[in-house]
Design a protein around this motif. Structure first.
Motif, PDB file in Angstrom:
ATOM      1  N   GLY A  44       0.971  -1.500  -0.038  1.00  0.00           N
ATOM      2  CA  GLY A  44      -0.234  -0.302   0.124  1.00  0.00           C
ATOM      3  C   GLY A  44       1.065   1.192  -0.220  1.00  0.00           C
ATOM      4  O   GLY A  44       2.333   1.273   0.411  1.00  0.00           O
ATOM      5  N   GLU A  45       0.126   2.253  -0.557  1.00  0.00           N
ATOM      6  CA  GLU A  45       0.999   3.843  -0.623  1.00  0.00           C
ATOM      7  C   GLU A  45       0.748   4.179   0.538  1.00  0.00           C
ATOM      8  O   GLU A  45       0.903   3.850   1.868  1.00  0.00           O
ATOM      9  N   SER A  46       2.199   4.794   1.172  1.00  0.00           N
ATOM     10  CA  SER A  46       2.857   5.850   2.365  1.00  0.00           C
ATOM     11  C   SER A  46       0.990   6.219   3.134  1.00  0.00           C
ATOM     12  O   SER A  46      -0.216   6.975   2.744  1.00  0.00           O
ATOM     13  N   ASP A 175       8.524  -4.581   8.913  1.00  0.00           N
ATOM     14  CA  ASP A 175       7.917  -3.535   8.831  1.00  0.00           C
ATOM     15  C   ASP A 175       8.527  -2.594   8.185  1.00  0.00           C
ATOM     16  O   ASP A 175       9.633  -2.514   8.110  1.00  0.00           O
ATOM     17  N   GLU A 176       7.940  -3.070   6.295  1.00  0.00           N
ATOM     18  CA  GLU A 176       9.350  -1.900   5.442  1.00  0.00           C
ATOM     19  C   GLU A 176      11.072  -2.188   5.803  1.00  0.00           C
ATOM     20  O   GLU A 176      11.539  -1.490   5.894  1.00  0.00           O
ATOM     21  N   PRO A 177      11.410  -3.039   5.724  1.00  0.00           N
ATOM     22  CA  PRO A 177      12.933  -3.949   6.491  1.00  0.00           C
ATOM     23  C   PRO A 177      14.284  -3.677   5.783  1.00  0.00           C
ATOM     24  O   PRO A 177      14.956  -3.278   5.433  1.00  0.00           O
ATOM     25  N   VAL A 178      14.018  -3.164   4.254  1.00  0.00           N
ATOM     26  CA  VAL A 178      14.169  -2.619   3.246  1.00  0.00           C
ATOM     27  C   VAL A 178      14.136  -1.224   2.460  1.00  0.00           C
ATOM     28  O   VAL A 178      15.201  -1.107   1.632  1.00  0.00           O
ATOM     29  N   THR A 208       5.130  -4.205   3.059  1.00  0.00           N
ATOM     30  CA  THR A 208       6.339  -3.414   2.135  1.00  0.00           C
ATOM     31  C   THR A 208       5.746  -2.301   0.802  1.00  0.00           C
ATOM     32  O   THR A 208       3.834  -2.045   1.021  1.00  0.00           O
ATOM     33  N   HIS A 209       5.782  -1.180   0.350  1.00  0.00           N
ATOM     34  CA  HIS A 209       5.461  -0.535  -1.183  1.00  0.00           C
ATOM     35  C   HIS A 209       6.194  -1.174  -2.219  1.00  0.00           C
ATOM     36  O   HIS A 209       5.763  -0.195  -3.204  1.00  0.00           O
ATOM     37  N   VAL A 214       7.622  -8.061  -3.408  1.00  0.00           N
ATOM     38  CA  VAL A 214       6.787  -8.610  -3.075  1.00  0.00           C
ATOM     39  C   VAL A 214       5.730  -9.939  -3.509  1.00  0.00           C
ATOM     40  O   VAL A 214       5.531 -10.618  -2.608  1.00  0.00           O
ATOM     41  N   LYS A 215       5.987  -9.776  -4.341  1.00  0.00           N
ATOM     42  CA  LYS A 215       5.494 -10.618  -5.762  1.00  0.00           C
ATOM     43  C   LYS A 215       6.792 -11.967  -5.179  1.00  0.00           C
ATOM     44  O   LYS A 215       6.409 -12.543  -5.490  1.00  0.00           O
ATOM     45  N   GLN A 216       7.847 -11.386  -5.372  1.00  0.00           N
ATOM     46  CA  GLN A 216       9.212 -12.511  -5.258  1.00  0.00           C
ATOM     47  C   GLN A 216       8.675 -12.781  -4.233  1.00  0.00           C
ATOM     48  O   GLN A 216       9.183 -14.174  -4.290  1.00  0.00           O
TER      49      GLN A 216
END
Lengths: 319, 309
Positions: A44-46, A175-178, A208-209, A214-216
């Protein structure tokens, strides 16, 4: 994929009072299930409430509405021992590797914190365990006595992962680790996270955004928009058929690493802005930007419904 | 043409690399204190102040042993003697050796200054830590209490306490300064705790199931310490001054025990005839206060998180 349910979220809400402005519904009626051993991607977006949802699940916030159950029990109904057990089993990796380590603690202390709190491994065994964790996340033993400011962002994220792993959790909320790392390091960290899943059998909620990421890595993907899940499907299914116009717009924004194909790629450009999340009215929250918006969308908030087996979307026009 | 050919014959080869290897670390290992020391060394005034303070501490500890006199016995052959080979700082109106009295007085003054600064800081940090961490109602109640306590002028409060507790001994002064001095540091600590508790390492500790006490004492307060140390060094001179003032008006240390304020108070009566009796202790009070202030400034610069990554 085993079918044991770890987490069940039933119309979970988290609202914040904003001074002189009203109520910010950061998370607004989210229902999700997380199974043991799977990776659920949450995109999702910010500002759509992904992080708030993650923080509610680790009990940093108390949800205002709905219920979060872990292995069938409400997470706010635990007694002291069950609560400690919950904190041991559910860990989180934070977004900002620069803020997630205490600057005054050497790596060894940071990693051993969970061991100390839960009184796991005593004395020499504890040091051995820390060294083992360092090896697991690809760091050297010499790093154990260094301070966080001596490490790069990617290395700090590895330390954060080791800290979460130390207590042998069942699920890690990433939570958006990268997102704070540069691309070459992102790959390293994601590979590490996925390898650990294979080796230890962890479950992940991967917030993530980054859609291509996320597909991977995900088994299933949940798409979030303004505090609500708008589409939830197995990863493959979501990329093949998407029923919610927001998902379509998001997926069309993924660049393709082939200049020939990239040139022909059609983007769905959304018109309008994200509406002010404070004091959202009824109806579909996406209607201000939706190409399909109709009268019905203003009056009635669409509910998640199963379009094909396992594939859910919250749109009146989804079929 | 030539270039295209070269390109074709020497294409870039893809290097093998393992995705698992973390980057190497080149920078040699340095500890936090080493970093602070490196930054501190560059501030010459602070460094000089620290050296002067060190010398003062040595003199305070060993100065009285350097001559045969003690601080209370009188030498009637040398009353109001100016500085001589026997009496290095001269003697006072009762013939007591001033060199000895200045250093013994320094012991009292510095002891009070250090203890009466440390105790309120420790209390203040714990109070501020609790207030800032729990927030909400706890914070509200604690802060309003502090507001009320701070509304009372500290010196009046001090004098009242000393009158009640009985004047003339060191512990009374320390208790009085502690009771009146902890509020400022509580506020400062609370402010910093509010900032730090939103950082992710505090949340990480919470999600690991850490108790509030663990979070406050392992994560929050240690991270305020650097800046609080600066506060300590800047408060010490204020306490030295306050002690001197109280002794001067007769509420401090009881004679014959000297303190710097006591010495100044006695010497003030004979200031016109024997100015050295007055000037010497005054000079040491001023020097000590100046050095602590400069040291505090230097430490603040060295510890400033904005100058450090």
């Amino acid at each position: 994929m085993a079918d044991q349910v770890l987490f069940e979220l039933k119309s979970v809400s988290k609202h914040f009072q904003v001074k002189n402005a009203g109520v910010l519904k950061a998370v607004n009626g989210v229902s999700l299930t997380i199974y043991k051993g799977e990776t659920l991607g949450l995109v999702g977006e910010s500002g759509c409430g992904k992080t708030t949802l993650g923080h509610t699940m680790v009990k940093l916030y108390k949800n205002d509405g709905g219920m979060i159950t872990y292995k069938g029990r409400d997470i706010w109904d635990f007694n002291r021992r069950q609560n400690m057990n919950y904190h041991k089993n559910v860990q989180i990796i934070y977004q900002d590797p620069y803020a997630s380590l205490n600057p005054l603690h050497v790596v060894r202390q940071s990693i051993a914190e969970g061991l100390e709190i839960h009184k796991l491994y005593k004395g020499k065994k504890r040091t051995e365990r820390v060294m083992e964790l360092l090896r697991m996340v690809g760091l050297n033993q010499e790093h154990a006595n260094r301070f966080p400011h001596e490490f790069s962002g990617g290395q700090r994220q590895r330390i954060g992962i080791a800290r979460a792993l130390a207590v042998e959790p069942e699920i890690i909320i990433c939570d958006e680790p990268v997102s704070a790392l540069d691309v070459s390091i992102q790959a390293q960290i994601v590979n590490l996270i996925m390898r650990l899943q294979r080796e230890i059998g962890l479950s992940y909620l991967f917030i993530t955004h980054d859609l291509s990421l996320v597909k991977q890595i995900s088994d299933r993907i949940a798409v979030m928009y303004l505090g609500a899940i708008v589409e939830l499907a197995p990863a493959q299914s979501l990329y093949e058929h998407h029923y919610h116009p927001y998902t379509s717009a998001l997926l069309s924004a993924i660049p393709i690493p082939d200049p020939e194909v990239e040139k022909k790629r059609k983007r769905i450009m959304l018109s309008g802005d994200v509406p002010n999340p404070i004091n959202l009215g009824g109806g579909c929250s996406f209607r201000s930007r939706c190409p399909k918006a109709a009268k019905r969308c203003e009056l009635e908030c669409p509910q998640l419904k199963e379009i094909t087996p396992g594939h859910f979307a919250a749109c009146h026009f989804a079929e | 043409m030539e270039r295209t050919k070269a390109w074709k014959t020497f294409p870039f080869a893809k290097l093998e690399r393992s995705g698992m290897e973390a980057e190497e670390m080149v920078r040699p290992h340095t500890s936090y204190l080493k970093d602070v020391w490196r930054a501190f060394k560059r501030r010459k005034t602070a460094l000089v102040s620290a050296v002067i303070l060190l010398i003062l501490v040595v003199l305070v500890l060993f100065g009285p042993m350097m001559n045969p006199y003690n601080y209370y016995s009188n030498d009637y052959t040398a009353i109001n003697s100016p500085p001589t080979a026997q009496h290095w700082f001269g003697t006072d109106t009762l013939g007591r050796d001033l060199w000895t009295r200045v250093w013994v007085g320094g012991r009292v003054s510095l002891l009070i200054a250090i203890l009466a600064t440390l105790f309120p800081f420790l209390i203040g940090m714990v109070m501020g830590g609790i207030s800032g961490y729990f927030g909400g109602k706890v914070d509200m109640i604690m802060m309003r209490c502090i507001d009320i306590l701070m509304g009372i002028p500290a010196m009046i409060y001090n004098i009242l306490l000393i009158v009640v507790l009985g004047s003339g001994n060191i512990s009374t002064l320390i208790i009085a300064f502690t009771l009146t001095g902890w509020m400022g540091s509580a506020r400062a600590a609370r402010g910093m705790v509010l900032q730090i508790k939103a950082r992710e390492f505090v949340m990480a500790s919470k999600t690991l199931g850490a108790s509030p006490a663990r979070i406050i004492f392992r994560h929050l307060l240690p991270n305020t310490l650097g800046i609080m140390v600066v506060g300590v060094t800047l408060t010490i001179p204020m306490i030295i001054f306050a002690e001197a003032f109280l002794s001067f008006i007769g509420l401090g240390v009881a004679p014959p025990n000297p303190s710097w304020g006591q010495l100044i108070s006695i010497a003030a009566e004979v200031f016109k005839s024997y100015p050295y009796q007055f000037i010497i202790p005054c000079a040491f009070v001023s020097l000590t206060m100046l050095c602590f202030n400069l040291l505090g400034d230097g430490l603040r610069d060295a510890l400033d998180p904005k100058l450090r990554a």
